[in-house]
Motif scaffolding. Structure first.
Motif, PDB file in Angstrom:
ATOM      1  N   GLN A   1       8.677  10.056  -5.395  1.00 53.23           N
ATOM      2  CA  GLN A   1       7.329  10.265  -4.876  1.00 53.23           C
ATOM      3  C   GLN A   1       6.833   8.985  -4.216  1.00 53.23           C
ATOM      4  OE1 GLN A   1       4.511  12.197  -7.541  1.00 53.23           O
ATOM      5  NE2 GLN A   1       2.847  10.958  -6.742  1.00 53.23           N
ATOM      6  N   VAL A   2       6.233   9.143  -3.050  1.00 50.73           N
ATOM      7  CA  VAL A   2       5.674   8.022  -2.303  1.00 50.73           C
ATOM      8  C   VAL A   2       4.179   8.277  -2.137  1.00 50.73           C
ATOM      9  CG1 VAL A   2       5.678   6.743  -0.133  1.00 50.73           C
ATOM     10  CG2 VAL A   2       7.824   7.599  -1.086  1.00 50.73           C
ATOM     11  N   GLN A   3       3.394   7.250  -2.433  1.00 48.63           N
ATOM     12  CA  GLN A   3       1.942   7.386  -2.318  1.00 48.63           C
ATOM     13  C   GLN A   3       1.404   6.313  -1.391  1.00 48.63           C
ATOM     14  OE1 GLN A   3      -0.243   6.895  -5.987  1.00 48.63           O
ATOM     15  NE2 GLN A   3      -2.045   7.941  -5.200  1.00 48.63           N
ATOM     16  N   PHE A   4       0.539   6.724  -0.485  1.00 46.71           N
ATOM     17  CA  PHE A   4      -0.128   5.798   0.427  1.00 46.71           C
ATOM     18  C   PHE A   4      -1.507   5.461  -0.133  1.00 46.71           C
ATOM     19  CE2 PHE A   4       2.965   8.053   2.923  1.00 46.71           C
ATOM     20  CZ  PHE A   4       3.467   7.103   3.795  1.00 46.71           C
TER      21      PHE A   4
ATOM     22  N   ASN B   1       0.814  -1.219   0.000  1.00 47.55           N
ATOM     23  CA  ASN B   1       0.000   0.000   0.000  1.00 47.55           C
ATOM     24  C   ASN B   1       0.847   1.269   0.000  1.00 47.55           C
ATOM     25  OD1 ASN B   1       0.803  -0.773   2.622  1.00 47.55           O
ATOM     26  ND2 ASN B   1      -0.693   0.615   3.539  1.00 47.55           N
ATOM     27  N   VAL B   2       2.167   1.086   0.013  1.00 42.20           N
ATOM     28  CA  VAL B   2       3.089   2.210  -0.132  1.00 42.20           C
ATOM     29  C   VAL B   2       3.820   2.037  -1.463  1.00 42.20           C
ATOM     30  CG1 VAL B   2       5.038   3.455   0.849  1.00 42.20           C
ATOM     31  CG2 VAL B   2       3.373   2.364   2.360  1.00 42.20           C
ATOM     32  N   GLN B   3       3.580   2.946  -2.397  1.00 44.55           N
ATOM     33  CA  GLN B   3       4.154   2.833  -3.734  1.00 44.55           C
ATOM     34  C   GLN B   3       5.195   3.922  -3.947  1.00 44.55           C
ATOM     35  OE1 GLN B   3       1.083   2.787  -6.705  1.00 44.55           O
ATOM     36  NE2 GLN B   3       0.294   0.785  -6.085  1.00 44.55           N
ATOM     37  N   TYR B   4       6.331   3.511  -4.542  1.00 49.21           N
ATOM     38  CA  TYR B   4       7.427   4.417  -4.834  1.00 49.21           C
ATOM     39  C   TYR B   4       7.479   4.641  -6.353  1.00 49.21           C
ATOM     40  CZ  TYR B   4       8.790   2.503  -0.281  1.00 49.21           C
ATOM     41  OH  TYR B   4       8.806   2.079   1.018  1.00 49.21           O
ATOM     42  N   THR B   5       7.495   5.871  -6.787  1.00 47.75           N
ATOM     43  CA  THR B   5       7.564   6.184  -8.212  1.00 47.75           C
ATOM     44  C   THR B   5       8.589   7.270  -8.440  1.00 47.75           C
ATOM     45  OG1 THR B   5       5.743   7.765  -7.982  1.00 47.75           O
ATOM     46  CG2 THR B   5       5.176   5.540  -8.711  1.00 47.75           C
TER      47      THR B   5
ATOM     48  N   VAL C   1       9.400  12.893  -1.596  1.00 51.58           N
ATOM     49  CA  VAL C   1      10.390  12.644  -0.544  1.00 51.58           C
ATOM     50  C   VAL C   1      11.763  13.086  -1.045  1.00 51.58           C
ATOM     51  CG1 VAL C   1      11.375  10.929   1.009  1.00 51.58           C
ATOM     52  CG2 VAL C   1       9.007  10.680   0.203  1.00 51.58           C
ATOM     53  N   SER C   2      12.452  13.869  -0.250  1.00 50.53           N
ATOM     54  CA  SER C   2      13.784  14.352  -0.613  1.00 50.53           C
ATOM     55  C   SER C   2      14.654  14.418   0.634  1.00 50.53           C
ATOM     56  CB  SER C   2      13.705  15.727  -1.287  1.00 50.53           C
ATOM     57  OG  SER C   2      13.091  16.673  -0.430  1.00 50.53           O
ATOM     58  N   ARG C   3      15.928  14.456   0.374  1.00 45.26           N
ATOM     59  CA  ARG C   3      16.894  14.459   1.470  1.00 45.26           C
ATOM     60  C   ARG C   3      17.131  15.894   1.962  1.00 45.26           C
ATOM     61  NH1 ARG C   3      20.547  10.911   3.378  1.00 45.26           N
ATOM     62  NH2 ARG C   3      22.427  11.730   4.353  1.00 45.26           N
ATOM     63  N   GLU C   4      17.375  16.023   3.252  1.00 37.18           N
ATOM     64  CA  GLU C   4      17.661  17.334   3.843  1.00 37.18           C
ATOM     65  C   GLU C   4      18.845  17.183   4.785  1.00 37.18           C
ATOM     66  OE1 GLU C   4      15.008  20.920   5.658  1.00 37.18           O
ATOM     67  OE2 GLU C   4      14.873  18.981   6.680  1.00 37.18           O
TER      68      GLU C   4
ATOM     69  N   TYR D   1       9.436   0.083  -6.755  1.00 38.09           N
ATOM     70  CA  TYR D   1       9.305  -1.108  -5.908  1.00 38.09           C
ATOM     71  C   TYR D   1      10.603  -1.313  -5.124  1.00 38.09           C
ATOM     72  CZ  TYR D   1       7.794  -5.699  -4.387  1.00 38.09           C
ATOM     73  OH  TYR D   1       7.427  -6.768  -3.618  1.00 38.09           O
ATOM     74  N   THR D   2      11.324  -2.417  -5.320  1.00 37.36           N
ATOM     75  CA  THR D   2      12.559  -2.664  -4.541  1.00 37.36           C
ATOM     76  C   THR D   2      13.736  -1.841  -5.041  1.00 37.36           C
ATOM     77  OG1 THR D   2      13.028  -4.545  -6.001  1.00 37.36           O
ATOM     78  CG2 THR D   2      11.840  -5.003  -3.969  1.00 37.36           C
TER      79      THR D   2
END
Length: 786
Positions: A202-205, A108-112, A152-155, A123-124
């Protein structure tokens, strides 16, 4: 040639003709194919690739693998009919199991990652992993797609920023809980990533239920062999590794669920068995106590042994009774013999009397009797010895009698005693069946309780062992494998593009032809009638070109009219003119079909051959010849000639600017009664006079369907050219010309097709009308194809 050969040739010809109707539009087919192939390559370049993944499992049979269910079935409790593959398929495809898979794999957590044209799911391959610590499903479902999608990005070195597509961003640290409102997550690096590397994705729930339903729709479960319990699981997804993980995890969740069910059954079975053991133990104690009381009341130890003892005693008493009875009979016989015999006779010995004293007395008595008898042989009865012996015999005889009486009394006493004891033993024997029956009932109850108790003890141990060692219900025969591309299929897409490129123009042309009710080519007329010949086809005039033929003209239009005039010669062979010129009418069904255009160009063509030609404008209602010669609009003509006898043909027929041998006889003033003028015999006389002066009299008449003018003067014609116009004349209007000829209103009718596209010429398109001219360019031929 046979009829079959003709039929085959006609069919082949029809097929070629039908193909030619489409092949003449070949440029459109090429453009359509090229365009769709380009679109197909574009689609293949950017389309999302879908892969197919499969897995095979073996469902174990519950009848052999479930001890607790088998125990319940042996107890008569379980009514299950064994394993049903259909039920197992339903469980495997259930939403509950798929939701467990989604939670286990964190689907349910998708990475694009954002792409130039389309986003790519990582995915992985994602550089980070986002672990959900806590998730509020209800709150998540209420959020919009933008609110639950984060960039999502690094800080800094250890910081991370989650910025939703709508709303304020959330900051946090790697490997530390971050509160997003609807969820608490932990962002960490994957093991394959280098710590400190930048990332931006980008991460989508997504709601678990929605993701589970999506994968349930993709899942396909097949039963390859109905005789076996093998199941083939397959799934299509754009990420093959994800599909493999889902299939493998689905089997894991299925086995977990099956083991949980088995444990639940085992626990329930164990509780049931223990309850029954407690009840049966109480019943067993009651039965054993009842047996104990039963034996004590009847003083029984072992009924079978005592019964055997009773039978043995009864036999002994019976034997003793027989012996006593025999002795008693022997005693009675001896007493009877003793009373009936005298002293001279001896008593029987060895009869079987067991009393020794009696037997000795009898023996002594017999000795005395024998001794007396021996003495009597030598003396008399008065002999003292004899007398002494007599006394002794009498005394001994009395003793024997008394002894026998005593013995008989003793035997009777003994016999009565034996009868009493035998009766008692017989009574005991008679009680044995009832005791044994009652004892057997109680013993049977005891045996049943003992067997059931032992059986439950055994099943309790088996159930405990089964609960301790659970075997997975589904055995993986083949783990998830394969990454075969299902969509898009390059070969199918390209082949479909080529076929579509061919079919789209074909369909457009076919529908256009199907819906078109206008004639386009000579075949359209030939399908309606073949009794009226087609004498010529006239090409469409391209804008900018002249619609009049000139001298030494080598255009397609000029060649078309030359062919037309040549065909006319064959039709006019049988015309009876008596040396006069030919009279040819041009008419049509409705206006606008080009009869005036045909008349003037036909006249010019005949004049070019050196013939004297006169062109008459007989359409008194809507004259059109004047538009080709604007200077003659004010001249008098046919109507004026028919109205007044003051005019002569020589004054009304004038030269034309088209050719020196072509004269014009215009329609003149528009009369109020054209039909009455044309009915006059003067019109026929006019035609006859002109035929004497000219080789050809061309009469441009009115449309036949709109007015009856042409019918009134048709009898003066040698040939009637019925002009139709491609793309203008409706096919159903052709029947009007056919009916007019059949009814005798028109005669010697021949069709002329005007305004025919070059692509639709019956023969010109294939062999070329512009013989001797330069071949047109590809673009020009393309433009002329439509």
């Amino acid at each position: 040639m046979s009829q079959n050969t003709l039929t085959t040739s006609e069919q082949s010809l029809d097929l070629r003709e039908e193909l030619n109707k489409y092949l003449r539009y070949w440029p459109w087919f090429i453009i359509s194919v090229v365009l769709l192939v380009v679109l197909a390559f574009t689609y293949l370049r950017y389309a999302t690739t879908v892969y197919s993944t499969s897995s095979t499992i073996l469902i174990k049979d519950d009848k052999s693998g479930s001890t607790e269910l088998a125990a319940l079935e042996q107890l008569g409790v379980s009514g299950s009919g064994g394993n049903s593959i259909a039920n197992e398929i339903g469980i495997l495809s259930s939403r509950r199991l798929m939701e467990n898979v989604v939670r286990a794999l964190n689907l349910n957590v998708q990475y694009t990652a954002e792409g130039s044209v389309k986003d790519v799911e990582l995915y992985t391959n994602s550089p980070i992993k986002l672990s959900v610590v806590q998730l509020n499903e209800e709150q998540l479902e209420k959020l919009s797609s933008a609110a639950r999608s984060f960039q999502v990005s690094r800080e800094g070195t250890t910081g991370v920023v989650l910025k939703p597509l709508s709303g304020s961003s959330v900051s946090g640290s790697l490997d530390s809980p971050i509160d997003l409102g609807f969820a608490t997550v932990v962002v960490s690096y994957r093991e394959s990533e280098i710590s400190g590397s930048p990332f931006d994705l980008q991460v989508q729930f997504l709601p678990v239920a929605a993701v589970a339903n999506a994968y349930r729709a993709k899942l396909n479960i097949a039963l390859p062999d109905k005789q076996a319990s093998l199941l083939q699981l397959s799934m299509q997804d754009n990420v093959p590794q994800k599909a493999r993980d889902v299939l493998n995890q689905l089997v894991v969740e299925y086995n977990k669920d099956a083991i949980a069910d088995e444990n639940l059954v085992a626990v329930n079975t164990g509780e049931f068995i223990q309850e029954r053991l407690d009840i049966i133990l109480e019943d067993l104690d009651d039965v054993e106590g009842d047996i104990e009381n039963f034996k004590e009341e009847r003083r029984l130890t072992n009924i079978e042994s005592e019964a055997e003892l009773f039978l043995s005693s009864a036999q002994e008493f019976e034997t003793r009774q027989r012996e006593v009875g025999t002795q008693l009979e022997l005693v009675n016989l001896m007493l009877e013999y003793l009373q009936n015999s005298d002293t001279t006779r001896t008593l029987p010995v060895n009869l079987g009397i067991e009393e020794g004293g009696v037997n000795s007395l009898i023996g002594e008595y017999n000795t005395l009797v024998l001794e007396r008898n021996k003495v009597l042989q030598g003396s008399s009865e008065q002999n003292p010895v004899v007398m002494r012996l007599e006394d002794q015999i009498e005394a001994l005889r009395g003793s024997i009698n008394q002894s026998l009486l005593n013995l008989r009394n003793n035997l009777r006493v003994t016999q009565n005693d034996l009868d009493r004891q035998a009766a008692r033993i017989d009574g005991n024997i008679r009680q044995v069946p009832a005791n044994e029956r009652q004892f057997r009932v109680k013993a049977r109850n005891q045996s049943i309780k003992e067997e059931l108790y032992l059986f439950l003890l055994e099943k309790r141990e088996e159930n405990a062992l089964k609960q301790a060692i659970n075997v997975p219900k589904a055995k993986v025969v083949d783990p998830a494998y394969g990454a075969q591309v299902v969509s898009p299929n390059r070969r199918s897409v390209l082949l479909g593009a080529i076929l579509g490129g061919l079919l789209i123009p074909f369909g457009v042309i076919y529908i256009r032809r199907l819906l078109n009710n206008k004639i386009e080519r000579r075949e359209d007329i030939e399908k309606v009638t073949r009794q009226i010949p087609i004498v010529g086809e006239l090409p469409r005039i391209v804008r900018g070109e002249s619609d009049l033929i000139t001298e030494n003209d080598r255009s397609v239009l000029a060649e078309s009219f030359r062919i037309l005039t040549t065909n006319l010669q064959y039709l006019l062979v049988n015309a009876e003119t008596d040396g006069k010129g030919y009279c040819i009418y041009t008419t049509s069904t409705v206006k606008g079909e080009g009869k005036t255009f045909t008349s003037i160009n036909l006249a010019v063509t005949l004049a070019n051959t050196g013939k004297k030609v006169v062109l008459i404008g007989a359409d008194l209602r809507n004259p059109q010849l004047q538009r080709y010669d604007s200077q003659s609009k004010s001249l008098l003509g046919v109507s004026d000639y028919l109205v007044s006898n003051d005019h002569t043909l020589e004054k009304l027929v004038h030269d034309s600017k088209f050719h020196p041998k072509l004269k014009l006889f215009l329609s003149g003033s528009i009369p109020p009664n054209p039909s009455e003028l044309l009915r006059q015999k003067k019109f026929g006389q006019m035609i006859a006079e002109l035929r004497e002066q000219f080789d050809y009299v061309i009469v441009d008449t009115a449309p036949s369907m709109l007015v009856a003018d042409t019918f009134l003067i048709s009898k003066y014609a040698d040939l009637i050219l019925y002009v139709t116009r491609a793309g203008y004349t409706e096919k159903k209007l052709l029947n009007f010309a056919v009916d007019a000829q059949n009814d005798g209103k028109l005669h010697d009718v021949s069709f002329v097709i005007n305004d025919v596209k070059t692509a639709n010429f019956g023969y010109g398109n294939k062999y070329g009308y512009a013989y001797g001219q330069e071949k047109p360019s590809l673009w020009e031929r393309f433009k002329k194809s439509f």
